[in-house]
Design a protein around this motif. Sequence first.
Motif, PDB file in Angstrom:
ATOM      1  N   GLU A  36       0.899 -10.182  -0.922  1.00 11.24           N
ATOM      2  CA  GLU A  36      -0.599 -10.094  -1.007  1.00 11.24           C
ATOM      3  C   GLU A  36      -0.985  -8.555  -1.868  1.00 11.24           C
ATOM      4  OE1 GLU A  36      -2.501 -10.456   2.479  1.00 11.24           O
ATOM      5  OE2 GLU A  36      -1.842 -12.477   2.678  1.00 11.24           O
ATOM      6  N   LEU A  37      -2.258  -8.560  -2.572  1.00 14.09           N
ATOM      7  CA  LEU A  37      -2.802  -7.562  -3.318  1.00 14.09           C
ATOM      8  C   LEU A  37      -2.668  -6.152  -2.255  1.00 14.09           C
ATOM      9  CD1 LEU A  37      -5.792  -8.014  -5.544  1.00 14.09           C
ATOM     10  CD2 LEU A  37      -3.672  -7.338  -6.322  1.00 14.09           C
ATOM     11  N   PRO A  38      -2.483  -4.799  -2.539  1.00 14.94           N
ATOM     12  CA  PRO A  38      -2.464  -3.785  -1.502  1.00 14.94           C
ATOM     13  C   PRO A  38      -3.954  -3.770  -1.070  1.00 14.94           C
ATOM     14  CG  PRO A  38      -1.304  -3.185  -3.567  1.00 14.94           C
ATOM     15  CD  PRO A  38      -1.844  -4.639  -3.919  1.00 14.94           C
ATOM     16  N   LEU A  39      -4.228  -3.481   0.156  1.00 16.25           N
ATOM     17  CA  LEU A  39      -5.437  -3.460   0.466  1.00 16.25           C
ATOM     18  C   LEU A  39      -6.460  -2.416  -0.228  1.00 16.25           C
ATOM     19  CD1 LEU A  39      -5.328  -3.353   4.653  1.00 16.25           C
ATOM     20  CD2 LEU A  39      -6.547  -4.991   3.013  1.00 16.25           C
ATOM     21  N   SER A  40      -5.634  -1.078  -0.519  1.00 15.88           N
ATOM     22  CA  SER A  40      -6.573  -0.179  -1.157  1.00 15.88           C
ATOM     23  C   SER A  40      -6.991  -0.638  -2.562  1.00 15.88           C
ATOM     24  CB  SER A  40      -5.818   1.200  -1.192  1.00 15.88           C
ATOM     25  OG  SER A  40      -4.386   0.658  -1.835  1.00 15.88           O
ATOM     26  N   LEU A  41      -6.156  -1.686  -3.047  1.00 10.12           N
ATOM     27  CA  LEU A  41      -6.785  -2.222  -4.481  1.00 10.12           C
ATOM     28  C   LEU A  41      -7.799  -3.239  -4.096  1.00 10.12           C
ATOM     29  CD1 LEU A  41      -3.504  -2.093  -6.522  1.00 10.12           C
ATOM     30  CD2 LEU A  41      -5.313  -0.563  -6.369  1.00 10.12           C
ATOM     31  N   ILE A  87       2.002  -3.976 -11.862  1.00  6.55           N
ATOM     32  CA  ILE A  87       2.393  -5.224 -11.060  1.00  6.55           C
ATOM     33  C   ILE A  87       1.737  -5.286  -9.979  1.00  6.55           C
ATOM     34  CG2 ILE A  87       4.431  -5.805  -9.772  1.00  6.55           C
ATOM     35  CD1 ILE A  87       5.838  -5.155 -12.036  1.00  6.55           C
ATOM     36  N   LEU A  88       1.152  -3.899  -9.051  1.00  9.41           N
ATOM     37  CA  LEU A  88       0.391  -4.045  -7.967  1.00  9.41           C
ATOM     38  C   LEU A  88      -0.893  -4.839  -8.067  1.00  9.41           C
ATOM     39  CD1 LEU A  88       1.675  -1.055  -5.999  1.00  9.41           C
ATOM     40  CD2 LEU A  88       2.627  -3.537  -5.806  1.00  9.41           C
ATOM     41  N   ARG A  89      -1.452  -4.837  -9.467  1.00 13.45           N
ATOM     42  CA  ARG A  89      -2.901  -5.234  -9.507  1.00 13.45           C
ATOM     43  C   ARG A  89      -2.746  -6.647 -10.072  1.00 13.45           C
ATOM     44  NH1 ARG A  89      -6.816  -1.566  -9.680  1.00 13.45           N
ATOM     45  NH2 ARG A  89      -6.041   0.771 -10.053  1.00 13.45           N
ATOM     46  N   ASP A  90      -1.404  -7.439 -10.038  1.00 11.69           N
ATOM     47  CA  ASP A  90      -1.347  -8.653 -10.770  1.00 11.69           C
ATOM     48  C   ASP A  90      -1.381  -9.617  -9.543  1.00 11.69           C
ATOM     49  OD1 ASP A  90      -0.666 -11.096 -11.911  1.00 11.69           O
ATOM     50  OD2 ASP A  90       0.752 -10.111 -13.209  1.00 11.69           O
ATOM     51  N   GLN A  91      -2.669 -10.092  -9.115  1.00 15.12           N
ATOM     52  CA  GLN A  91      -2.798 -10.900  -7.890  1.00 15.12           C
ATOM     53  C   GLN A  91      -1.925 -12.044  -8.200  1.00 15.12           C
ATOM     54  OE1 GLN A  91      -6.889 -11.363  -6.931  1.00 15.12           O
ATOM     55  NE2 GLN A  91      -6.252 -12.205  -4.678  1.00 15.12           N
ATOM     56  N   ALA A  92      -2.037 -12.716  -9.112  1.00 19.14           N
ATOM     57  CA  ALA A  92      -1.278 -14.197  -9.553  1.00 19.14           C
ATOM     58  C   ALA A  92       0.319 -14.080  -9.177  1.00 19.14           C
ATOM     59  CB  ALA A  92      -1.508 -14.681 -10.679  1.00 19.14           C
ATOM     60  N   LEU A  93       0.743 -12.994  -9.635  1.00 17.26           N
ATOM     61  CA  LEU A  93       2.046 -12.562  -9.862  1.00 17.26           C
ATOM     62  C   LEU A  93       2.576 -12.410  -8.318  1.00 17.26           C
ATOM     63  CD1 LEU A  93       5.188 -12.050 -11.360  1.00 17.26           C
ATOM     64  CD2 LEU A  93       4.068  -9.718 -11.124  1.00 17.26           C
ATOM     65  N   LEU A  94       1.824 -11.593  -7.409  1.00 17.36           N
ATOM     66  CA  LEU A  94       2.062 -11.140  -6.103  1.00 17.36           C
ATOM     67  C   LEU A  94       2.146 -12.464  -5.220  1.00 17.36           C
ATOM     68  CD1 LEU A  94       0.311  -7.714  -5.835  1.00 17.36           C
ATOM     69  CD2 LEU A  94       2.701  -8.235  -6.274  1.00 17.36           C
ATOM     70  N   GLU A  95       1.157 -13.103  -5.630  1.00 16.60           N
ATOM     71  CA  GLU A  95       0.871 -14.222  -4.614  1.00 16.60           C
ATOM     72  C   GLU A  95       2.002 -15.502  -4.817  1.00 16.60           C
ATOM     73  OE1 GLU A  95      -3.437 -15.477  -4.813  1.00 16.60           O
ATOM     74  OE2 GLU A  95      -3.901 -13.873  -3.541  1.00 16.60           O
ATOM     75  N   GLU A  96       2.261 -15.669  -6.028  1.00 16.81           N
ATOM     76  CA  GLU A  96       3.487 -16.557  -6.292  1.00 16.81           C
ATOM     77  C   GLU A  96       4.682 -16.231  -5.558  1.00 16.81           C
ATOM     78  OE1 GLU A  96       4.649 -17.095 -10.657  1.00 16.81           O
ATOM     79  OE2 GLU A  96       2.518 -17.488 -10.717  1.00 16.81           O
ATOM     80  N   ASN A  97       5.082 -15.039  -5.397  1.00 17.70           N
ATOM     81  CA  ASN A  97       6.051 -14.381  -4.672  1.00 17.70           C
ATOM     82  C   ASN A  97       5.935 -14.087  -3.269  1.00 17.70           C
ATOM     83  OD1 ASN A  97       7.818 -14.661  -7.097  1.00 17.70           O
ATOM     84  ND2 ASN A  97       6.311 -13.205  -8.076  1.00 17.70           N
ATOM     85  N   GLY A  98       4.799 -14.710  -2.615  1.00 23.57           N
ATOM     86  CA  GLY A  98       4.758 -14.458  -1.125  1.00 23.57           C
ATOM     87  C   GLY A  98       4.270 -12.969  -0.733  1.00 23.57           C
ATOM     88  N   ASP A 110       0.907  -1.325  -0.047  1.00 22.57           N
ATOM     89  CA  ASP A 110      -0.110  -0.070  -0.055  1.00 22.57           C
ATOM     90  C   ASP A 110       0.915   1.225  -0.073  1.00 22.57           C
ATOM     91  OD1 ASP A 110      -2.090  -2.107   1.483  1.00 22.57           O
ATOM     92  OD2 ASP A 110      -3.054  -0.430   0.378  1.00 22.57           O
ATOM     93  N   PHE A 111       1.952   1.180   0.759  1.00 26.25           N
ATOM     94  CA  PHE A 111       2.848   2.309   0.818  1.00 26.25           C
ATOM     95  C   PHE A 111       3.454   2.660  -0.433  1.00 26.25           C
ATOM     96  CE2 PHE A 111       6.588   4.510   1.634  1.00 26.25           C
ATOM     97  CZ  PHE A 111       6.394   5.438   2.807  1.00 26.25           C
TER      98      PHE A 111
END
Lengths: 245, 266
Positions: free
Chosen positions: A236-241, A223-234, A197-198
């Motif tokens: 999570e989606l930013p809360l605000s998104l 990048i920050l909207r790409d849930q699959a990519l983020l989760e794969e790398n430990g 989020d920061f």
Amino acid sequence: MSHVHIDVENLSFSYESGTPVLREMNLHVSENESVGIIGANGAGKSTFLKLLVGLNLNFTGKVRIEEIPLEKKTLPKIREKIGYVFQDSDSQLFMTTVGEDVAFAPRNYGLPEEEVEKRVQEALEKVHIAHLRDKSIFKLSGGEKKLASLATILSMTPDMIFLDEPSVALDPRNRRNLIRVLNEFGHLKLIASHDLDFIWDTCSRVILISGGQLIADGTADEILRDQALLEENGLELPLSLTERK
Amino acid sequence: MNKIGQAISEIQSLETLSKEDRWVNRLHPLSKLFLTVFYIAVTVSFPKYDLSGLLVMALYPAAVFLVSELSFKDALRRLRVVLPLVAAVGILNPFFDREVVLTIGSVQVWGGVLSMLTLMIKAVLTVLSGYLLIATTPIEKICYALRIIHIPKVFVVVVLLIYRYVTVLLQEARRITQAYALRAPGQKGVHYKVWGSLLGQMLLRSMDRANDLYDSMLLRGFDGEFHTGAKEKLKPSDFLWPVLWGAIIILLRLFPVAELLGGLFL
Ligand SMILES: Nc1ncnc2c1ncn2[C@@H]1O[C@H](COP(=O)(O)OP(=O)(O)O)[C@@H](O)[C@H]1O
Ligand SMILES: [Mg+2]
């Protein structure tokens, strides 16, 4: 091409223990860019930032800061261009008063005292803590310490600012305040954080590090909207998104 | 506040004291450093049975306490751990040196007792004068003074880092004992079985932090030289103060002032 920029080519690094921490990193950052470096704990974010300011020179590959190759003899020159804010403000501040600490760098540069004075005042004003100048470091709150740390590097008038986990240990109000202050700077910025989020609030570009490798490099939006990519790398989606969906 | 918290805040208040804007604080660090070293050297040089001569040397710390408006009570409180330790150095003397060197009325005083007392007083005076230096001079200025007299960079930087490290170590100690206390409520102190791992944690973390501190100095242009910013030009008072005291100290050392004074009144 503007003169403020960073080039990293095939950067690899391992600590004495031998396991590689960074592998074949390539990156170009230019003036006015604000780049978020994200990745799970232990991904290598802090190591990457520390390498770029030459706190460890046992890397392979090339790092150039404004065309100056990073090596032992160019260290003083390179370090004048970079302001580095440590994750733990208690490791950054060591003089007794805020003003003294902010004056530390300009005095080391041998500037005349009037110039030091001017820089201290300007740096404090930029982060809106001019009133804390004579306050003892021990008496600052966490949020004030972070801003004071920022001021201590702004007085170096750096071309670029690196911040390691700046939002850790800040309450919501201080966090918002720090975001506002950072967004007021036009400097090139590298911000390492697992607080997405920061990063969303302060960076337009994001690189993702995982296991010491640069996995993705794109706009914050991509990048920050790409849930699959983020989760794969430990991560999570930013809360605000998530809330907005 | 627990004991560690107290220790930290005492170091911090000492640093705050050293930055205050008083006459003694404004003296050039070099003149205070010289004076302190000279005072300690002379104090230590008193013969081992010269108790009365030595007692008069308390004049210097007493005077500095007065002009600096530092609280003597606070000093004793801060030094309460150190003073008994340094004072204990001569504790065995009375057992080894039983020669009678002085008779007061019908009481015979052994040399060992006398030398024990002188040794204790030497130690206390030395510690007090060191305290007065630290309490009126920020550590950076002391380091700056050391560099002026060409003490090697490495040595001076080590002095600075050790000084800083004490605070860092105490902070880590506090953090760890607090974390421990939270998870072991109602327990007095720390169970001996975890001393080892707590101590290890504390050392590792504080070393990490000390390392970061040093890095942070390097990144901000530190090269082993100290720039205090103040216009550290030597003022007349910077010469007068140590010269005046230097003279007094020499007088006290060379002449049995206590006995002379005693003679005046008897
Ligand atoms: N001083 C060090 N010595 C040895 N290994 C280290 C050191 N600092 C970090 N590491 C290791 O390097 C890896 C990356 O750490 P770091 O850069 O701190 O990650 P991040 O900042 O992304 O959390 C981790 O596996 C960590 O254990
Ligand atoms: Mg990190």
